[in-house]
Design a protein around this motif. Structure first.
Motif, PDB file in Angstrom:
ATOM      1  N   MET A 399       0.831  -1.199   0.000  1.00 43.51           N
ATOM      2  CA  MET A 399       0.000   0.000   0.000  1.00 43.51           C
ATOM      3  C   MET A 399       0.868   1.252   0.000  1.00 43.51           C
ATOM      4  N   SER A 400       0.468   2.239  -0.792  1.00 40.54           N
ATOM      5  CA  SER A 400       1.255   3.469  -0.860  1.00 40.54           C
ATOM      6  C   SER A 400       1.141   4.224   0.458  1.00 40.54           C
ATOM      7  N   ARG A 401       2.123   5.076   0.676  1.00 41.80           N
ATOM      8  CA  ARG A 401       2.097   5.886   1.895  1.00 41.80           C
ATOM      9  C   ARG A 401       0.878   6.802   1.904  1.00 41.80           C
ATOM     10  N   SER A 402       0.589   7.403   0.744  1.00 42.69           N
ATOM     11  CA  SER A 402      -0.534   8.340   0.721  1.00 42.69           C
ATOM     12  C   SER A 402      -1.859   7.625   1.000  1.00 42.69           C
ATOM     13  N   ARG A 403      -1.995   6.382   0.473  1.00 42.47           N
ATOM     14  CA  ARG A 403      -3.225   5.633   0.740  1.00 42.47           C
ATOM     15  C   ARG A 403      -3.313   5.234   2.210  1.00 42.47           C
ATOM     16  N   ARG A 406      -4.613   8.111   4.085  1.00 42.63           N
ATOM     17  CA  ARG A 406      -6.035   8.353   3.806  1.00 42.63           C
ATOM     18  C   ARG A 406      -6.936   7.319   4.474  1.00 42.63           C
ATOM     19  N   GLY A 431       4.510   8.750  10.424  1.00 44.46           N
ATOM     20  CA  GLY A 431       5.484   7.691  10.169  1.00 44.46           C
ATOM     21  C   GLY A 431       4.979   6.347  10.657  1.00 44.46           C
ATOM     22  N   GLU A 434       2.316   5.131   8.205  1.00 45.78           N
ATOM     23  CA  GLU A 434       2.941   4.736   6.934  1.00 45.78           C
ATOM     24  C   GLU A 434       3.629   3.370   7.007  1.00 45.78           C
TER      25      GLU A 434
END
Lengths: 470, 136
Positions: A399-403, A406, A431, A434
């Motif tokens: 999973m991306s950090r931005s997702r 969110r 952190g 993430e």
């Protein structure tokens, strides 16, 4: 386009431009994750590079990276082949060291909070110029040549520490003159620091043994407390990678590459050799970095357990290019193996494995994500045939950090982890999210797929009880 | 118009920065970088001045952003504000004054390892848009 060859083995057949085929070692479940980003395209791109031998390999923890995928292995011919900073990664010799203690779970648990607090104080995340250990440029050059051996000679550890480290903690052919002044400036204040992001120091309990003989050789038993350190070469390594990407772009241009990030130099060219030498310096920095962190950890644990002894089980590289001997066709040949987010997994008998472990095979540590199990495995003969003696390096992101920011809920993740009775010290809330377990692949699934194929075999499972996130 | 935003990327940080002028978009790219390291509001306690050169516009942006990684690791400098930004679009030269603070006063969530050319573009539509990926 991807063909299932066997359980956990997938093939990407040769297409136009590819010099070799691609191979992915992963379970059917993980393959679906791997298909979601550019990993497959990157495996094909690597297969198109000059002098690549055998196959372009991705392991179960693979995901998209800079040019080469993470969880990728590629070996190149020393005459016709190339060396590529993108095949090593920006965090040169990002790596893992495992320490065993002489403390058992029962006596440790009552002091868990105290130990967490001391570690939090003593282990610098060291972002910026953040180490309490400051050295001169002259000393830095010695450290770039000498790796962890240099720090042991200075009194920050014992001989066994480096004897139980890949390459004995010192890659030869490391000329500090090949490292820019800018790289040295970025790294000089960071010896003995974790760095932020996915770097960590974990205290774990050995909770299951799968292989008694290997566990005995590695000196661990059930309920023993062990400590795992994951960090790399910090700003120095990052700058070495950036510098040589720049130099290679200027010298060779990237217009004819399938992807600009595949920039490389012939191994036997001057620039190729210079990069290898600078990369070795950065790798030595990373070895020394963990040596200093080991020193800080020993001091910290002794504050609570004055009779504690911490010994290095092993220390392995994740992001590295190495000249190693491997079987090519029927002959044994020296080749340049790029492992990016991959671990060496040498089997019994190999001369590079410390004498103490030579009959068993090299220890392989596979860290899970925050709050999940980690594994200790052993290297195999089988991996020589399948993957130039390589296996996975961890769970691998999905999973991306931005997702993550969110979609994940901070309080919920924190509660889940606290319910497991794990003490967490993290640099920041963001952190923490993430790096939540949810953003990684299932470690058990990743490890099982390697064990099934025999790329590495399970020795022990470890559960975290303290997590110091960088 | 927002200063910057972050986009999907499995392992790294992809951003877009915006500006009425190229200078503003460059400055906002630097703020995106700073925000990728810490979310806290950085105070303006120190002031630095620097110049950067490039071979083309992308290269200029790369070198400009890399300067902040260098200042962060070597001087513990964390950026709060970019001002007096001047870009020579023909010669690909840039000069600016930046404000910021000691890094160790803040908490961090990621370690930006490098600036990359991955998916980088600099273009003008209604306004300037810069896109890039930081390697973490």
């Amino acid at each position: 386009m991807i063909k299932k060859i066997n359980k956990n083995i997938y093939e990407i057949p040769k297409e136009e431009g590819m010099n070799v085929k691609g191979i992915i070692y992963a379970s059917s479940k993980i393959i679906e994750d791997i298909k979601k980003d550019k990993t497959i395209e990157q495996i094909k791109n690597v297969a198109s590079l000059p002098g690549i031998i055998g196959k372009s390999i991705a392991l179960a923890d693979a995901h998209q990276g800079y040019g080469f995928s993470i969880g990728g292995v590629a070996a190149f011919d020393l005459e016709k082949g190339i060396i590529s900073p993108g095949g090593v990664g920006y965090d040169i010799n990002c790596s893992v060291r495992l320490l065993r203690t002489n403390i058992k779970k029962k006596e440790f648990i009552s002091k868990q909070k105290e130990v967490a607090n001391v570690l939090k104080k003593k282990i610098p995340s060291g972002v910026g110029r953040g180490s309490p250990f400051q050295i001169s440029y002259k000393e830095l050059d010695k450290l770039l040549k000498g790796g962890s051996q240099y720090l042991v000679e200075k009194g920050y550890g014992k001989k066994e520490d480096y004897l139980h480290t890949e390459e004995e903690g010192k890659l030869k052919n490391a000329n500090p003159l090949k490292v820019s002044a800018r790289a040295k400036k970025r790294g000089i204040g960071q010896v003995g620091t974790l760095g932020a992001g996915n770097h960590f120091l974990d205290v774990l309990v050995v909770d299951k043994i799968f292989d008694n003989a290997a566990a005995k050789a590695y000196g661990i038993s059930k309920n023993q407390i062990v400590i795992m350190i994951h960090c790399g070469s910090r700003g120095l390594g990052h700058q070495v990678a950036s510098d040589y990407i720049k130099l290679m772009e200027e010298k060779y241009g990237f217009e004819n590459l399938r992807d600009r990030e595949l920039i490389n130099a012939p191994i036997k060219s001057k620039l190729g050799k210079d990069y290898l030498s600078a990369m070795n310096c950065a790798a030595n920095f990373a070895f020394a970095n963990k040596q200093m962190l080991t020193h800080f950890t020993r001091e910290a644990i002794r504050e609570i357990f004055p009779n504690s002894e911490l010994d290095v089980i092993y220390d392995i590289c994740h992001n590295i290019a190495k000249i190693e001997k491997h079987k090519v066709g029927k002959a044994i040949k020296e080749v340049c193996v790029h492992r990016k987010g991959a671990t060496r997994s040498l089997g019994p008998g190999r001369i590079e494995v410390p004498t103490k472990y030579r009959k068993i095979g090299q220890p392989v540590m596979i860290p899970g994500s925050m709050g999940t199990s980690s594994y200790l495995m052993k290297g195999t003969k089988k991996s020589e045939e399948l993957s130039f003696s390589s296996t996975v390096h961890g769970a691998g992101r999905v999973m991306s950090r931005s997702r993550a920011i969110r979609e994940l809920n901070y309080s919920k993740i924190k509660k889940d982890i606290q319910n497991k009775k794990i003490e967490i010290c993290s640099g920041s809330k963001r952190g923490f999210i993430e790096e939540a377990p949810e953003v990684y692949k299932e470690i058990d699934e990743v490890v099982e797929s390697m064990d099934y194929l025999g790329l590495s075999k399970k020795v022990a499972r470890m559960k975290p009880i303290i997590v110091i996130q960088g | 118009m927002e200063k910057f935003e972050f986009l999907e990327h499995t392992a790294d940080i992809k951003f877009q920065a915006f500006g009425e002028t190229l200078e503003e978009a460059f400055s906002n790219s630097a703020l995106a970088l700073s925000n990728s390291i810490t979310e806290e509001k950085i105070k303006s306690k120190k002031e630095l001045k620097f110049q950067v050169k490039g071979k083309n516009m992308e290269n200029l942006l790369y070198n400009f952003l890399e300067e902040f990684l260098f200042l962060f690791d070597s001087e513990s400098f964390l950026l709060s504000k970019v001002k007096e930004m001047k870009i020579n679009k023909e010669k690909f030269e840039l000069s600016c004054v930046v404000e910021g603070d000691e890094a160790n006063k803040y908490s961090f969530h990621s370690d930006i390892k490098a600036i990359t050319y991955n998916e980088m573009f600099i273009k003008k539509e209604k306004h300037w848009i810069i896109q890039g990926v930081f390697d973490v």
